[in-house]
Design an enzyme around this catalytic site. Structure first.
Site, short mmCIF file in Angstrom:
data_model
loop_
_atom_site.label_atom_id
_atom_site.label_comp_id
_atom_site.label_asym_id
_atom_site.label_seq_id
_atom_site.Cartn_x
_atom_site.Cartn_y
_atom_site.Cartn_z
N THR A 126 0.86 -1.20 0.00
CA THR A 126 0.00 0.00 0.00
C THR A 126 0.89 1.25 0.00
O THR A 126 2.11 1.15 0.15
CB THR A 126 -0.92 0.05 1.26
OG1 THR A 126 -0.09 0.00 2.43
CG2 THR A 126 -1.92 -1.08 1.30
N ALA A 129 5.24 0.92 7.62
CA ALA A 129 4.56 1.78 8.60
C ALA A 129 3.73 0.82 9.44
O ALA A 129 2.88 0.11 8.91
CB ALA A 129 3.68 2.80 7.91
N ASP A 133 5.71 -11.07 8.78
CA ASP A 133 6.22 -9.98 9.61
C ASP A 133 7.65 -9.61 9.22
O ASP A 133 8.60 -10.34 9.53
CB ASP A 133 6.16 -10.41 11.08
CG ASP A 133 6.65 -9.31 12.01
OD1 ASP A 133 6.92 -8.20 11.52
OD2 ASP A 133 6.76 -9.58 13.21
N ALA A 134 7.78 -8.46 8.55
CA ALA A 134 9.09 -8.03 8.04
C ALA A 134 10.09 -7.76 9.17
O ALA A 134 11.29 -7.70 8.93
CB ALA A 134 8.93 -6.77 7.20
N PHE A 170 2.55 -7.30 5.11
CA PHE A 170 1.82 -8.04 6.14
C PHE A 170 0.35 -7.78 5.92
O PHE A 170 -0.18 -6.75 6.35
CB PHE A 170 2.26 -7.52 7.51
CG PHE A 170 2.14 -8.55 8.61
CD1 PHE A 170 1.78 -9.85 8.36
CD2 PHE A 170 2.42 -8.19 9.93
CE1 PHE A 170 1.69 -10.79 9.37
CE2 PHE A 170 2.33 -9.12 10.96
CZ PHE A 170 1.97 -10.42 10.68
N GLU A 171 -0.33 -8.66 5.19
CA GLU A 171 -1.72 -8.42 4.82
C GLU A 171 -2.55 -9.67 5.09
O GLU A 171 -2.02 -10.77 5.20
CB GLU A 171 -1.80 -8.04 3.33
CG GLU A 171 -1.01 -6.80 2.95
CD GLU A 171 -1.58 -5.51 3.52
OE1 GLU A 171 -2.73 -5.53 4.02
OE2 GLU A 171 -0.87 -4.49 3.49
N VAL A 180 -2.73 11.01 1.82
CA VAL A 180 -3.69 10.12 2.47
C VAL A 180 -3.24 8.68 2.28
O VAL A 180 -3.20 8.19 1.15
CB VAL A 180 -5.10 10.29 1.87
CG1 VAL A 180 -6.10 9.43 2.62
CG2 VAL A 180 -5.52 11.75 1.88
N THR A 181 -2.86 8.04 3.37
CA THR A 181 -2.60 6.60 3.33
C THR A 181 -3.24 6.02 4.59
O THR A 181 -3.71 6.75 5.45
CB THR A 181 -1.08 6.26 3.35
OG1 THR A 181 -0.55 6.67 4.61
CG2 THR A 181 -0.33 6.93 2.22
N TYR A 204 3.89 15.78 15.21
CA TYR A 204 4.67 14.97 14.28
C TYR A 204 6.18 15.12 14.52
O TYR A 204 6.78 14.34 15.24
CB TYR A 204 4.29 15.25 12.81
CG TYR A 204 4.73 14.09 11.95
CD1 TYR A 204 3.87 13.05 11.64
CD2 TYR A 204 6.06 13.98 11.54
CE1 TYR A 204 4.30 11.93 10.94
CE2 TYR A 204 6.51 12.87 10.83
CZ TYR A 204 5.64 11.86 10.53
OH TYR A 204 6.08 10.74 9.85
P1 NAI Z 1 1.06 2.38 4.48
O1 NAI Z 1 0.30 2.08 5.73
O2 NAI Z 1 0.28 2.69 3.25
O3 NAI Z 1 2.03 1.14 4.12
C1 NAI Z 1 2.69 0.39 5.09
C2 NAI Z 1 3.26 -0.90 4.48
O4 NAI Z 1 3.96 -1.60 5.52
C3 NAI Z 1 2.21 -1.89 3.94
O5 NAI Z 1 2.72 -2.53 2.79
C4 NAI Z 1 2.10 -2.93 5.07
O6 NAI Z 1 1.67 -4.23 4.66
C5 NAI Z 1 3.53 -2.95 5.53
N1 NAI Z 1 3.71 -3.47 6.88
C6 NAI Z 1 3.28 -2.95 8.06
N2 NAI Z 1 3.69 -3.74 9.09
C7 NAI Z 1 4.39 -4.75 8.54
C8 NAI Z 1 5.09 -5.88 9.07
N3 NAI Z 1 5.16 -6.11 10.37
N4 NAI Z 1 5.69 -6.73 8.20
C9 NAI Z 1 5.62 -6.55 6.86
N5 NAI Z 1 5.01 -5.48 6.31
C10 NAI Z 1 4.40 -4.60 7.14
O7 NAI Z 1 2.05 3.53 4.87
P2 NAI Z 1 2.74 4.75 4.09
O8 NAI Z 1 2.02 6.00 4.47
O9 NAI Z 1 2.96 4.44 2.67
O10 NAI Z 1 4.14 4.81 4.86
C11 NAI Z 1 5.35 4.27 4.35
C12 NAI Z 1 6.50 5.13 4.84
O11 NAI Z 1 6.35 6.46 4.29
C13 NAI Z 1 6.53 5.31 6.37
O12 NAI Z 1 7.87 5.35 6.79
C14 NAI Z 1 5.90 6.69 6.55
O13 NAI Z 1 6.29 7.31 7.74
C15 NAI Z 1 6.46 7.41 5.33
N6 NAI Z 1 5.79 8.66 4.95
C16 NAI Z 1 4.41 8.73 4.87
C17 NAI Z 1 3.81 9.94 4.55
C18 NAI Z 1 2.32 10.07 4.43
O14 NAI Z 1 1.82 11.19 4.39
N7 NAI Z 1 1.59 9.00 4.35
C19 NAI Z 1 4.61 11.17 4.28
C20 NAI Z 1 6.03 10.94 4.30
C21 NAI Z 1 6.59 9.74 4.66
#
Ligand code: NAI
Length: 398
Positions: free
Chosen positions: A51, A140, A111-112, A74-75, A275-276, A236
């Site tokens: 995602t 995340a 679990d990564a 992790f889905e 938005v995520t 934040y």
């Molecule tokens: P998201 O929630 O869309 O994606 C998270 C991903 O991590 C998913 O693929 C999920 O399956 C995986 N995941 C979570 N726990 C796991 C585990 N234990 N084992 C394996 N996979 C696992 O999050 P998003 O927003 O894309 O965040 C990704 C990075 O980007 C994070 O470091 C976040 O802080 C950063 N970020 C996000 C911003 C935002 O506005 N959404 C802005 C700037 C940085």
């Protein structure tokens, strides 16, 4: 089954397999429309690939650079009468599209943070790809079981020092209200949040991959960070999550040292607020994002996750020269942080109320993006029609 959105707070409990497939398809089309990324990656591991930014990174590598990709996430798979998670369906759709385009794509669901999933990934790389030339780290998560100590750490989103009161919005109802968030009570909250969202696990991944000999000469690795405007600093960047991001950013020189002998480079890219599933859980941020969207769309500089990742790859990571800020970070939040954008958002922030929200913000755009994450609100999809919820990720048996 007929799948409609079932929302609880900032979570949608259902996802639509065809809608998520449409979302993935739209992102692929965008990347293709931008053409080939010169000298882009060829064999890519994405940790957190299902995602948000991780999925967009995987799509960019595959469809912008013909890369073979391994995705770790992790889905929850679908079960009879119970849709899988959005990330599960996204990954199924991604693999189907990649395979149809003749691209290698396999995934590992687990679990990564665990040693076991790292080992499974290493074995798969050895077996199928030999080595990877890019590792994207985009996890995340609210919790992490530490692989060495067995301690289960939970992250918190709290200010440090003082309580914080500001506006927030319930993006479903559009009600703007004040929210007060109490500060951490002990340093433990910081330690736990850093353990979950800091750089240690990224370092463990790179150490293990390198020790196994599966990182190519000249490998790159990138993880994602956020800074944002002063108005979100207390919750934040100056809060517990900010400490984790400081730790993530401080991991870059350690990894550069580790990768020196194979000419590898590590980066943190500071991305735009979007938005995520993760960002919708942070108080105050949804109101900021809905105002930011309004301003950036009016100026014609709005980007979603796929536009951000395409620009990161084409104009930063694989450009002739990778521009860095004074702290050594890649910035693709540059348009978000433009002074004219921030001034307008700050003014709108002062004015925002429940009554004027529809006029001065892009709350509708926020909602659309939120529902899109789960495969809803796509005009191409008939949500009253029966759909098969039992969709598999092709490379994952069962
Ligand atoms: P998201 O929630 O869309 O994606 C998270 C991903 O991590 C998913 O693929 C999920 O399956 C995986 N995941 C979570 N726990 C796991 C585990 N234990 N084992 C394996 N996979 C696992 O999050 P998003 O927003 O894309 O965040 C990704 C990075 O980007 C994070 O470091 C976040 O802080 C950063 N970020 C996000 C911003 C935002 O506005 N959404 C802005 C700037 C940085």
């Amino acid at each position: 089954m007929i799948i409609q959105p079932r929302v609880r707070g900032f979570i949608c409990l259902t996802s639509h397999p065809q809608g998520t497939a449409q979302h993935v398809k739209n992102q692929i089309e965008y990347v293709k429309s931008k053409g080939t990324i010169e000298n882009g990656p060829k064999k890519v591991l994405v940790v957190g690939a299902s995602t948000g930014f991780g999925l967009a990174s995987r799509i960019t590598a595959a469809f912008g650079s013909d890369a073979a990709t391994i995705g770790v996430f992790f889905e929850k798979p679908a079960a009879e009468g119970k849709p899988g998670t959005a990330g599960w369906y996204n990954s199924a759709a991604f693999e189907n599209e990649a395979h149809a385009a003749g691209l290698y794509a396999k995934s590992i669901n687990g679990d990564a943070f665990s040693d076991d999933v790292k080992q499974q990934t290493i074995d798969l790389i050895k077996r199928d790809l030999g080595q990877v030339d890019l590792v994207v780290y985009s996890l995340a998560s609210p919790r992490r079981t530490h692989p060495k100590t067995g301690v289960a750490h939970s992250s918190v989103l709290k200010p440090i020092g003082q309580s914080f009161t500001d506006k927030t919005v319930d993006f479903h109802t559009g009600v703007v209200s004040d929210i007060s968030i109490q500060p951490i009570e002990s340093e433990e909250d910081i330690v736990n949040t850093v353990a979950v969202m800091g750089g240690e696990d990224w370092k463990f991944w790179i150490e293990d991959l390198k020790a196994a000999g599966v990182l190519a000469d000249g490998v790159k690795t990138v993880a994602y960070s956020y800074i944002g405007p002063e108005l979100t600093y207390p919750i934040y960047r100056n809060g517990t999550i900010g400490r984790a991001k400081d730790d993530l950013e401080a991991t870059v020189p350690l990894l550069n040292k580790l990768l020196g002998d194979i000419h590898g480079t590590s980066y943190v890219s500071v991305n735009k607020a979007l938005v995520t599933q993760s960002s919708s859980a942070i108080p105050v941020v949804p109101l900021y994002i809905s105002l930011l969207y309004k301003v950036m769309k009016e100026k014609g500089i709005h980007e979603g996750t796929i536009e951000q990742m395409q620009r990161l790859f084409a104009e930063r990571l694989y450009a002739d020269h990778t521009p860095l800020d004074e702290k050594g970070r890649i910035r693709v939040d540059d348009w978000e942080m433009r002074p004219d954008v921030q001034e307008e958002v700050a003014q709108l922030w002062q004015q925002a109320t429940t009554e004027n929200l529809d006029d001065i913000s892009d709350i509708q755009g926020y909602r659309d993006d939120f529902f899109n994450l789960f495969g809803f609100n796509f005009p191409e999809i008939d949500y009253d029609a029966d759909t098969n919820e039992l969709v598999n990720v092709p490379s994952i048996a069962g």
